[in-house]
Design an enzyme around this catalytic site. Structure first.
Site, PDB file in Angstrom:
ATOM      1  N   CYS A  79       0.811  -1.215   0.000  1.00 14.02           N
ATOM      2  CA  CYS A  79       0.000   0.000   0.000  1.00 14.02           C
ATOM      3  C   CYS A  79       0.846   1.266   0.000  1.00 14.02           C
ATOM      4  O   CYS A  79       0.618   2.171  -0.801  1.00 14.02           O
ATOM      5  CB  CYS A  79      -0.947  -0.006   1.199  1.00 14.02           C
ATOM      6  SG  CYS A  79      -1.865   1.525   1.433  1.00 14.02           S
ATOM      7  N   CYS A  82       0.900   3.951   5.130  1.00 19.09           N
ATOM      8  CA  CYS A  82       1.527   4.117   6.452  1.00 19.09           C
ATOM      9  C   CYS A  82       2.981   3.665   6.340  1.00 19.09           C
ATOM     10  O   CYS A  82       3.356   2.581   6.791  1.00 19.09           O
ATOM     11  CB  CYS A  82       0.781   3.299   7.492  1.00 19.09           C
ATOM     12  SG  CYS A  82      -0.969   3.682   7.594  1.00 19.09           S
ATOM     13  N   CYS A 426      -0.191  21.917   8.367  1.00 18.29           N
ATOM     14  CA  CYS A 426      -0.096  20.494   8.026  1.00 18.29           C
ATOM     15  C   CYS A 426       1.126  20.232   7.154  1.00 18.29           C
ATOM     16  O   CYS A 426       1.273  19.144   6.601  1.00 18.29           O
ATOM     17  CB  CYS A 426      -1.372  20.011   7.334  1.00 18.29           C
ATOM     18  SG  CYS A 426      -1.752  20.883   5.797  1.00 18.29           S
TER      19      CYS A 426
END
Length: 473
Positions: A79, A82, A426
């Site tokens: 993926c 993370c 952010c």
């Protein structure tokens, strides 16, 4: 011996950098190694040699770092979402703290001298924390099987995710049901054909309820042809999963990076979900969040960040909430505010903000819809009231811009309107840039506190407080 591409070298990973890669050195050059953990002794293949740095890939771990752990997600290597799940959490937080401090302290500018670096805000939840889910949909070439998930890192290949530990378990069940029971086609990016492009979910951490949006690769006019079947599918979904309180269909036939189109149809229930946040002192605030409105994906970390912002607000403050969204931060500060002015360019978010101010019994507020910079220009103009002229001045301005940071001209105007700025960032890179601009405008960065909104990723949120310098500067 001169290094060449594909050479195998032995390295020791020293520390993480903001991208998530680990840093090492060879022959006086910086080396960035993906998926390495500080302390790893490795053999690595040279992927690319640039003028100032080298990129390398692990081929063998000779001796693993004491901070290396087994990722809890079975799709960690596929993926790419993370990308730091192989790092022990306490150590990862210390690395993020170090990255944030270094990005500012290594800069020789006067703007970054004597900053108070506060302890990093940890995420209370390390699993099932993500409350905004945007799954991309695709379809296999031969079997026409539906795939839902995220793009594999640096590709547009959809990784079919049946279990994602960072999102609520019920989301896995719902997306699994959609994969197995969707009667139409899935989108194929290469050909720009197929019906279902994305499955979007807004999940309320406080209630466990959710809003579901199906994004279709068609114009709204096409909807009449399939409306009955889509409505039946929605009814079946809602009956099987009572946590779904609203289902929307969005129409986006354009081949673009933008996930949703301009037209949306509500086909079941409500077109919003409610979230509740609680301050450290016990006040609870309720927020209405629509499909297109921005809201923090990790509500428990958001609570801690908003509490951090609140410490900089004095009692009876006049607060300007720039890039204010649904009013998440300013409403959290409302018991310290004499008046709140919220500025937001998203119409959906402005409508939610107005509803949220009322729901939280905020009496003295104004909401402005439009481009932030243009609204700031309006706020700069004197106000006529009872035959007298007043200049708008604010005790505190909250800046919560997107990743690209704030506009320079907008900062110039804000600097004339306010005494103190709390910048919720952010992206530390754009915060560094904007901090330099603010210093030149007469504002000094006094304190900085990092926050973990996205555990086990390279992302770093932060709360920065700027105060007006004396005229002697």
């Amino acid at each position: 011996m001169e290094l060449k591409q594909d050479d195998i070298v032995e390295l020791t990973a020293q520390k993480l950098v903001y991208s998530g890669a680990a840093l090492s050195h060879i022959d006086g050059k910086v080396v960035f190694i993906e998926n390495a953990v500080p302390g790893d002794k490795i053999k690595a293949r040279i992927l690319r040699i640039n003028k100032n740095f080298i990129r390398a890939k692990i081929v063998e771990i000779i001796e693993p770092s004491s901070h290396r752990v087994k990722p809890f997600c079975p799709l960690f290597n596929a993926c790419g979402g993370c990308n730091l799940q192989n790092v022990e959490y306490d150590f990862l937080i210390s690395q993020k703290q170090g990255i944030l401090e270094e990005m500012f302290s290594q800069n020789a500018s006067e703007a970054f001298k004597n900053i108070e670096f506060k302890p990093f805000i940890r995420s209370e939840k390390l699993k099932e924390y993500r409350c905004k889910i945007q799954n991309t949909v695709s379809e296999t070439k031969v079997s026409k099987r539906l795939l839902t998930g995220y793009y594999k890192e640096n590709t547009h290949e959809v990784v079919n995710i049946k279990f994602c530990p960072i999102q609520p378990k019920v989301v896995d069940e719902i997306t699994g049901f959609i994969r197995e029971n969707w009667k139409f086609s899935g989108y194929v990016e290469r050909t720009n054909k197929g019906l279902l492009k994305h499955v979007l979910i807004r999940f309320s951490n406080s209630s466990g309820k959710m809003l579901l949006t199906l994004v279709l690769n068609k114009d709204f006019e096409y909807f009449d042809k399939i409306k009955t079947e889509i409505e039946e599918f929605a009814k079946t979904l809602a009956e099987k999963f009572p946590v779904i309180t609203g289902i929307l269909v969005n129409f986006n036939p354009k081949k673009t990076n933008k996930i949703t189109g301009d037209k949306t149809e509500l086909i079941f229930g409500d077109d919003f979900v409610e979230e509740k946040l609680k301050s450290v002192s016990g006040e609870e605030y309720t927020y209405k969040i629509s499909k297109d409105s921005f809201f923090q994906v990790n509500p428990k970390t958001a609570e801690k960040m908003f509490d951090a912002v609140k410490t900089f607000a004095d009692k009876d403050s006049y607060i300007l909430d720039a890039y204010g969204g649904v009013g998440a931060i300013s409403i959290f500060l409302s018991n310290k505010a004499k008046k709140i002015i919220l500025v937001e360019e998203s119409e959906s978010a402005v409508n939610d903000a107005k509803a949220n101010f009322k729901a939280n019994n905020c009496a003295n507020y104004e909401v402005f819809l439009g481009d932030a910079k243009e609204i700031f220009k309006t706020l700069q103009k004197p106000v006529q009231k009872s035959g007298k002229t007043f200049e708008r001045k604010y005790d505190l301005t909250i800046l919560d811009p997107p990743r690209k940071g704030s506009d320079k001209e907008a900062l110039e105007i804000i600097s004339k309107l306010t005494k103190k700025i709390v910048y919720v960032s952010c992206n530390p890179s754009t915060l560094v840039r904007d901090a330099k601009i603010l210093y030149d405008l007469g504002f000094k960065l006094k304190s900085l506190q990092g926050a973990d909104m996205f555990p086990f990723t390279h992302h770093i949120e932060s709360v920065a407080c700027f105060e007006k310098l004396s005229d002697e500067k």
